[in-house]
Design an enzyme around this catalytic site. Structure first.
Site, PDB file in Angstrom:
ATOM      1  N   ARG A   1      63.472  43.157  31.668  1.00 18.92           N
ATOM      2  CA  ARG A   1      62.583  44.415  31.600  1.00 18.92           C
ATOM      3  C   ARG A   1      62.800  45.224  30.471  1.00 18.92           C
ATOM      4  O   ARG A   1      62.105  46.473  30.420  1.00 18.92           O
ATOM      5  CB  ARG A   1      63.150  45.044  32.917  1.00 18.92           C
TER       6      ARG A   1
ATOM      7  N   TRP B   1      66.296  52.135  30.623  1.00 19.22           N
ATOM      8  CA  TRP B   1      65.238  52.179  29.477  1.00 19.22           C
ATOM      9  C   TRP B   1      64.894  53.662  29.412  1.00 19.22           C
ATOM     10  O   TRP B   1      64.424  54.508  30.372  1.00 19.22           O
ATOM     11  CB  TRP B   1      63.892  51.703  30.000  1.00 19.22           C
TER      12      TRP B   1
ATOM     13  N   GLU C   1      35.321  36.535  39.533  1.00 18.99           N
ATOM     14  CA  GLU C   1      36.112  35.472  39.167  1.00 18.99           C
ATOM     15  C   GLU C   1      37.152  34.995  40.442  1.00 18.99           C
ATOM     16  O   GLU C   1      37.476  34.100  40.184  1.00 18.99           O
ATOM     17  CB  GLU C   1      37.042  36.050  37.889  1.00 18.99           C
TER      18      GLU C   1
ATOM     19  N   GLU D   1      34.640  46.010  34.748  1.00 13.89           N
ATOM     20  CA  GLU D   1      35.990  45.345  35.191  1.00 13.89           C
ATOM     21  C   GLU D   1      35.924  45.037  36.484  1.00 13.89           C
ATOM     22  O   GLU D   1      36.317  43.966  36.861  1.00 13.89           O
ATOM     23  CB  GLU D   1      37.128  46.290  34.705  1.00 13.89           C
TER      24      GLU D   1
ATOM     25  N   HIS E   1      16.402  51.097  33.548  1.00 19.86           N
ATOM     26  CA  HIS E   1      16.103  50.232  32.514  1.00 19.86           C
ATOM     27  C   HIS E   1      16.135  48.689  33.044  1.00 19.86           C
ATOM     28  O   HIS E   1      15.885  47.931  32.257  1.00 19.86           O
ATOM     29  CB  HIS E   1      16.595  50.530  31.216  1.00 19.86           C
TER      30      HIS E   1
ATOM     31  N   LYS F   1      45.090  31.352  33.033  1.00 23.06           N
ATOM     32  CA  LYS F   1      45.761  32.727  32.565  1.00 23.06           C
ATOM     33  C   LYS F   1      45.343  33.018  31.374  1.00 23.06           C
ATOM     34  O   LYS F   1      45.336  34.013  30.743  1.00 23.06           O
ATOM     35  CB  LYS F   1      47.391  32.581  33.102  1.00 23.06           C
TER      36      LYS F   1
ATOM     37  N   LYS G   1      36.263  41.282  38.214  1.00 25.98           N
ATOM     38  CA  LYS G   1      37.269  40.821  39.325  1.00 25.98           C
ATOM     39  C   LYS G   1      36.664  40.300  40.459  1.00 25.98           C
ATOM     40  O   LYS G   1      37.311  39.276  40.931  1.00 25.98           O
ATOM     41  CB  LYS G   1      37.962  42.259  39.674  1.00 25.98           C
TER      42      LYS G   1
ATOM     43  N   CYS H   1      64.061  49.861  33.614  1.00 27.77           N
ATOM     44  CA  CYS H   1      65.532  50.028  34.135  1.00 27.77           C
ATOM     45  C   CYS H   1      65.621  49.126  35.329  1.00 27.77           C
ATOM     46  O   CYS H   1      64.483  48.717  35.945  1.00 27.77           O
ATOM     47  CB  CYS H   1      65.782  51.655  34.756  1.00 27.77           C
TER      48      CYS H   1
ATOM     49  N   ASN I   1      65.799  54.037  38.611  1.00 33.28           N
ATOM     50  CA  ASN I   1      64.798  53.634  38.048  1.00 33.28           C
ATOM     51  C   ASN I   1      63.487  54.223  38.659  1.00 33.28           C
ATOM     52  O   ASN I   1      63.390  54.429  39.502  1.00 33.28           O
ATOM     53  CB  ASN I   1      64.562  52.007  38.665  1.00 33.28           C
ATOM     54  N   GLY I   2      62.870  54.802  37.476  1.00 32.87           N
ATOM     55  CA  GLY I   2      61.859  55.558  37.747  1.00 32.87           C
ATOM     56  C   GLY I   2      61.682  56.806  36.946  1.00 32.87           C
ATOM     57  O   GLY I   2      62.691  57.211  36.248  1.00 32.87           O
TER      58      GLY I   2
HETATM   59  O1  M6R Z   1      46.071  37.225  27.690  1.00 34.31           O
HETATM   60  P1  M6R Z   1      44.656  38.143  27.452  1.00 34.31           P
HETATM   61  O2  M6R Z   1      44.730  39.565  27.857  1.00 34.31           O
HETATM   62  O3  M6R Z   1      44.112  38.083  26.021  1.00 34.31           O
HETATM   63  O4  M6R Z   1      43.329  37.364  28.238  1.00 34.31           O
HETATM   64  C1  M6R Z   1      42.158  38.016  28.089  1.00 34.31           C
HETATM   65  C2  M6R Z   1      41.328  37.677  29.292  1.00 34.31           C
HETATM   66  O5  M6R Z   1      41.279  36.000  29.180  1.00 34.31           O
HETATM   67  C3  M6R Z   1      41.740  37.824  30.584  1.00 34.31           C
HETATM   68  O6  M6R Z   1      41.613  39.229  30.628  1.00 34.31           O
HETATM   69  C4  M6R Z   1      40.599  37.429  31.704  1.00 34.31           C
HETATM   70  O7  M6R Z   1      39.481  38.129  31.342  1.00 34.31           O
HETATM   71  C5  M6R Z   1      41.528  37.701  33.091  1.00 34.31           C
HETATM   72  N1  M6R Z   1      40.930  36.351  33.910  1.00 34.31           N
HETATM   73  C6  M6R Z   1      40.569  38.670  33.816  1.00 34.31           C
HETATM   74  O8  M6R Z   1      41.010  38.981  34.981  1.00 34.31           O
END
Ligand code: M6R
Length: 605
Positions: free
Chosen positions: A27, A74, A485, A478, A501, A600, A482, A2, A98-99
């Site tokens: 949206r 939505w 990176e 994950e 192990h 990205k 994070k 929404c 919205n929500g």
């Molecule tokens: O656009 P995608 O979800 O396919 O991208 C996949 C990866 O490149 C992406 O998740 C990457 O690992 C990020 N930088 C993680 O934060």
């Protein structure tokens, strides 16, 4: 998803409301409407479908108001039709929302038993009825609004017109965003800077729990306790009005905070809170699927790993999962009945796309869990399983990740129901549990200050280890990704049982270990692994819930996330884990949104 706009104007607002609604189209929506004050009375115009349908209604019956609100809906509670379209009205109150109001059924029952009659199936109408009841009891508008908000559970943003208060719009936000726009003798409310972008570049972002009254020249803002507050005015640049950071220092920080909204919008595409049913879009019949093959890269791959636990335990569906760069060259045997699911925020990642094409060429049915709905994967897959995270700008994926987990979790429930592994009662329970996720995520973000306090020490580490069990082992992977990176600290994630192990050899006083352990059936086992680390001097940060914290040994740092059902725990623990990486990177002065060497969207192999 929404969208909201409100204008206290000096000239007719109809065309400007429509202009803003068009900006909110990205949206996603299935009906639209506006309302305004004409000769002291509120009038509504609404239509099912696109804004063009609303325009046609307005051509026949223009709205001459100079104060008005508008909405793109939505559908969540109730079909997308004119009666359920917003604005919703009750007595003197007309509002857009919205929500999701989680306790709407209980509130509706109470209001009905006091004689109130409802015209729609929406949860929104409950807010209008409650507010009208408070006004009818003699409360002033802001007092009535506060009393109403105090009765609501869920994540939402609203904009409200009250008959008799013709130069004022009320607003409130909890979980879903709302901004105040400052014009020249005119004021605005909107879901984001984009909504008010054509009218003003001077914007204040409401904080969580704030409510507000705007008139022609000012905004009175109150915090969740009713204390008058000021929110800083920002000048939004033209390009920033497209996608902006708001009050946040980085897009990543904003996107972490966007997650309650992103997950809610995503879940709404799969789950019906009224019927308690979970549905797989695109007509996928999970009763005919014999196996799932997941293909993805990076964070999207970890979202897939989390979903494997649910597809297997709830739907009894075997799941294979591969990183796309391996899958595409692995030449796996093709097993008929396999549903190939690619997961991607961008929908353009080269390896994932190649995996999708390979599966298609083998004659498998393909589905894309994808955030960019016009992307190549979205176009080429047989079916789209959408995420509705909105544009994700930070290179480190946050809200796209949790939206992927949310979509896949809802699909696992749909698959379990279609395959007869849960009955209607259990399906409705799981649906309700998932729909609570966004509120719990909003709560989990509140540990932000405690996490920030850990950053100075953690930023000194050369190596950091993460571990957990079950779906939390995937979240450990994950979390490590994070951290590495965006802060450039070497980090690795492990299934806790794997520690002895090999990785336990790395433990010493200088190697912090992040343990993710909600108080589930695996908690005690994870605690044993934690003791093994402590015995070797490894400093621990434990992410757990209230019950888990009671069993935490002395001398370790503990971050407490909200207590949650197993099915939503990965969503609830994700935000604290992301915040830890974020604040360590900020502490190190790193370029959080554009880390070195990373893009990205990885469109090359
Ligand atoms: O656009 P995608 O979800 O396919 O991208 C996949 C990866 O490149 C992406 O998740 C990457 O690992 C990020 N930088 C993680 O934060």
């Amino acid at each position: 998803m929404c969208g909201i706009i409100g204008i206290v104007g000096t000239a007719p607002v109809q065309d400007r409301l429509l202009e803003s609604l068009k900006r909110l189209e990205y949206r996603g929506y299935d009906s639209a409407g506006i309302a305004g004050v004409v000769d002291g009375r509120v009038q509504r115009r609404r239509a099912k479908g696109k804004i063009a349908a609303l325009q046609a209604v307005l051509t026949d019956s223009p709205l001459t108001a100079t104060v008005g609100i508008g909405h793109t809906r939505w559908a969540t509670h109730g079909a997308p039709n004119e009666v359920n379209a917003h604005p919703q009205s009750a007595g003197r109150v007309t509002l857009v929302h919205n929500g999701i109001i989680e306790n709407f059924a209980e509130l509706k029952r109470k209001l009905q038993s006091s004689g109130r009659v409802f015209e729609s199936e929406t949860d929104t109408e409950v807010i209008a009825q409650l507010l009208d009841a408070e006004l009818a009891a003699g409360c002033a508008p802001l007092v009535a609004l506060k009393a109403t908000l105090d009765q609501l559970t869920g994540a939402f943003a609203i904009a409200v017109l009250i008959e008799g208060q013709t130069d004022m719009i009320l607003g409130a936000r909890r979980g879903s965003p709302l901004v105040v726009g400052y014009g020249q003798g005119e004021m605005f409310l909107g879901s984001d800077a984009l909504a008010v972008g054509p009218f003003t570049n001077r914007i204040a972002y409401l904080d969580e729990g704030d409510y507000v009254a705007i008139d022609h020249s000012s905004a009175q803002i109150f915090d969740k306790d009713g204390k008058p507050v000021e929110r800083p005015l920002k000048i939004v640049s033209a390009s920033a009005a497209l996608v902006e950071k708001g009050n946040y220092r980085h897009f990543m920080e904003k996107e972490i905070h966007d997650q309650p909204d992103a997950c809610q919008h995503t879940l709404s595409a799969y789950l019906d809170p009224v019927s308690g049913k979970a549905t797989a879009p695109g007509g996928v019949d999970f009763s005919k699927v014999t196996r799932i093959q997941i293909i993805a890269c990076g964070t999207a791959y970890y979202a897939g790993l989390i979903s494997r636990y649910l597809f297997e335990s709830l739907a009894r569906l075997p799941v294979d999962i591969d990183v796309a760069s391996e899958f595409r060259y692995r030449e796996p045997p093709v097993i008929p009945g396999t549903l190939a699911i690619v997961i991607s925020q961008s929908g353009e990642t080269a390896d994932t796309l190649a995996g999708l094409r390979w599966c298609k060429a083998q004659g498998l049915t393909t589905a894309a869990v994808v955030n960019v709905h016009e992307s190549t994967m979205a176009r080429e897959a047989d079916v789209i399983f959408p995420t509705h995270a909105g544009p994700e700008i930070g290179v480190a994926s946050t809200k796209a990740f949790t939206s992927q987990v949310a979509a896949l979790s809802a699909l696992a429930v749909a698959a379990a129901a279609a395959r007869g592994h849960v009955d209607a009662t259990e399906e409705a329970r799981l649906t309700a549990v998932l729909l609570e996720a966004s509120r719990l995520i909003a709560q989990s973000i509140q540990v932000e200050d405690a996490i920030k306090a850990l950053a100075p020490d953690l930023a000194k580490a050369r190596d950091v280890l993460y571990f957990g069990r079950g779906a939390m082992s995937a979240l450990a992977l994950e979390g490590a990704l994070k951290l590495k990176e965006i802060s450039y600290i070497h980090a690795e994630g492990y299934a806790a049982g794997e520690l002895k192990h090999g990785p336990i050899a790395l433990i010493d006083e200088a190697t912090p270990v992040i343990v993710i352990a909600p108080s589930d059936h695996l908690f005690e086992k994870t605690m044993s692994n934690m003791s093994e680390v402590m015995a070797r001097g490894g400093p621990i940060i434990l992410f757990t819930d209230d019950e888990g914290a009671k069993h935490a040994p002395p001398g370790i740092k503990v971050i407490i996330a909200p207590t949650s059902d197993d099915i939503v725990a990965p969503l609830v623990f994700a935000a604290p884990i992301q915040l830890l990486a974020y604040y360590v990177a900020v502490q190190k002065g790193a370029d959080v949104d554009q880390p070195r060497n990373l893009a990205k969207s990885v469109t090359v192999e």
